[in-house]
Design a protein around this motif. Structure first.
Motif, PDB file in Angstrom:
ATOM      1  N   LEU A 342      -5.062  -1.813   0.834  1.00  0.00           N
ATOM      2  CA  LEU A 342      -6.361  -2.126   1.441  1.00  0.00           C
ATOM      3  C   LEU A 342      -6.112  -2.265   2.932  1.00  0.00           C
ATOM      4  N   PHE A 343      -6.724  -1.397   3.746  1.00  0.00           N
ATOM      5  CA  PHE A 343      -6.440  -1.456   5.186  1.00  0.00           C
ATOM      6  C   PHE A 343      -7.680  -1.041   5.972  1.00  0.00           C
ATOM      7  N   TYR A 344      -7.676  -1.480   7.245  1.00  0.00           N
ATOM      8  CA  TYR A 344      -8.857  -1.297   8.099  1.00  0.00           C
ATOM      9  C   TYR A 344      -8.560  -0.438   9.322  1.00  0.00           C
ATOM     10  N   ASP A 345      -7.272  -0.110   9.513  1.00  0.00           N
ATOM     11  CA  ASP A 345      -6.869   0.720  10.658  1.00  0.00           C
ATOM     12  C   ASP A 345      -6.102   1.929  10.153  1.00  0.00           C
ATOM     13  N   GLU A 346      -6.045   2.921  11.003  1.00  0.00           N
ATOM     14  CA  GLU A 346      -5.313   4.154  10.668  1.00  0.00           C
ATOM     15  C   GLU A 346      -3.882   3.845  10.197  1.00  0.00           C
TER      16      GLU A 346
END
Ligand code: FRU
Length: 482
Positions: A342-346
């Motif tokens: 689960l990630f929010y940045d490239e």
């Protein structure tokens, strides 16, 4: 001809050892092996007088080249042995193909009898004899059948009950509507006209090439490659299309009643698929992973054209779905797996990258509003997948993929909570299977060999990947020595 550089030569897709190939022909199981032939011009990396290239495999994954099966040696095929199909009967392998005679001779002949159906046979699956009474089928002459004589090609033969049937691609004399001509035979030698099995209407093109009929899960599926379908929005953007009708062939009248035309593949490069029914009952399809008039950058390296990976043909919710065959797992030589991301940045992940491989991802769309995945990343190069869950639009963009073609293709998906992506990368191709072949996008790309990165980019929120594996894939076709 020799391949002079393997930078774009496939590691596991079928291609000619050198020179040009186009349509797959006669995909057939014979004496314990899978045989696949292809339209081939052995003397250059451009289309020319057609021969049939021949490969064979024990497992549908590892292929070996065999000698050229058909060459245009006879008068009735003097400008090429065009596409067709094969079938086994009593231990003998029969090939059916179109004997082609070119214009301007076509014009001199009054557009008559310049594409006719021919047959060749073999008892060892390697050496073929042309039938002495070729051509076996001439263009139907009567007015009712309304068949234009110079485009009458690509015979596909199958057996139903104790009778053999053949479909041939054609168009009407005014050259405005595609149609399929049906023949029947008891022995594969003598053929009788049965019917005009189907004829196009509306925006279904002016010529139907490469028909195939398969009985799949209780329905009849007519696979065909129409020329002349006009672009509708961002659909039908390739010069020619390959797709299908689901319906029912009434074998007594020879009439095929069917639903709407649908595409089999939404990428830049997919044409002229051939199907075969294999002993375990599955229907398997292989297409040409190219498109007419597209730049085939590999021609400077002494070859041009390649086949898709084999795909199964099923019907699900009234649509044909084409997942890759399970046998392709035999190509996997190493793997790297990750779970619960689960990630929010490239992000880039160690071991999730490569030039030749298979990326399998399970994406949770309930937590992922939109995403981008860049494949074959290096320097300025990238081949870009984007998906926006608000409008269910899935796109593949090759503007920066490397040399050669640019542009974008897209497909509108139904709403999904989960999306499985299975992406096959080879040196100059990308095949994207969405939810086990419900939608497929196949395209050629021409990146540098060292453009191997993969980037995962959340757009407007989280990117949630339940699990993901990158498999490095091994060799499935002999590599040319340069
Ligand atoms: C389809 C096609 C066929 C023809 C062959 C010639 O791509 O045009 O209709 O038989 O290619 O190579």
């Amino acid at each position: 001809m020799r391949v002079t550089n393997t930078r774009w030569y496939p590691k596991y897709h079928v291609a000619a050892p050198a020179a040009w190939i186009n349509d797959p022909n006669s995909f057939v199981f014979y004496k314990g092996q899978y045989h696949l032939f292809a339209q081939h011009h052995p003397h250059s990396a451009q289309w020319g007088p057609m021969h049939w290239h021949h490969v064979v495999s024990d497992d549908l994954v590892h292929w070996k080249h065999l000698p050229i099966a058909l060459a245009p040696t006879e008068d009735y095929e003097r400008n090429g042995c065009f596409s067709g199909s094969g079938i086994e009967k009593d231990g003998r392998l029969y090939l059916f193909y179109t004997g082609h005679i070119d214009t301007p001779e076509t014009e001199e002949l009054g557009f008559r009898n310049v594409q006719n159906q021919c047959m060749a046979y073999s008892d060892d699956g390697i050496n073929f004899t042309k039938y002495e009474n070729n051509p076996i089928i001439l263009v139907p002459e009567d007015e009712d059948s309304d068949v234009y004589g110079a485009d009458f090609r690509d015979p596909k033969v199958w057996k139903h009950g104790d009778t053999y049937y053949m479909v041939v691609g054609a168009h009407t004399k005014d050259k405005l509507r595609g149609q399929i001509v049906l023949y029947e035979s008891k022995d594969l030698y003598d053929w009788n006209f049965k019917s005009i099995m189907a004829r196009g209407e509306g925006n279904q093109g002016f010529m139907w090439e490469c028909p195939n009929l398969a009985s799949v899960e209780g329905k009849d599926v007519l696979i065909l490659s129409p020329q002349g379908i006009k672009r509708v929005g961002n659909k039908f953007m390739n010069v020619f299309q390959s797709g299908y009708f689901i319906g029912r062939l009434d074998y007594s009248s020879g009439i095929f009643k069917h639903g709407e035309f649908e595409l089999l593949d939404y990428g830049f490069d997919f044409y002229a698929p051939q199907i075969t029914q294999i002993p375990d009952g599955r229907t398997i399809m292989i297409g040409w992973l190219d498109m007419w008039y597209s730049p085939m950058k590999e021609d400077v390296d002494g070859w041009a054209g390649m086949m898709t990976v084999p795909r199964e043909v099923h019907i699900k919710n009234g649509k044909v779905v084409t997942p890759p065959i399970k046998e392709l797992e035999a190509l996997r030589i190493s793997e790297k797996s990750l779970e619960n991301l689960l990630f929010y940045d490239e992000m880039k992940f160690d071991g999730i990258e490569g030039e030749v491989g298979e990326l399998v991802m399970n994406i949770d769309l309930t937590e992922t509003p939109a995403f981008e995945i860049d494949l074959r990343v290096g320097g300025e190069e990238k081949s870009v997948i984007t998906y926006d869950d608000a409008i269910h639009l899935f796109k593949f963009n090759r503007d920066k993929a490397g040399e050669g073609g640019d542009g974008e293709r897209e497909v509108k998906l139904p709403p999904y909570d989960k999306m499985k992506l299975q992406i096959f990368l080879d040196r100059s191709s990308v095949e994207i299977f969405i939810n086990d072949g419900e939608y497929v996008m196949s395209s050629r790309i021409y990146p540098r060999s060292d453009s191997t990165g993969i980037k995962f980019i959340p757009v407007g929120g989280a990117f949630k990947i339940d699990s993901m594996t990158f498999y490095t894939l091994g060799e499935g076709i002999p590599q040319p020595r340069v």
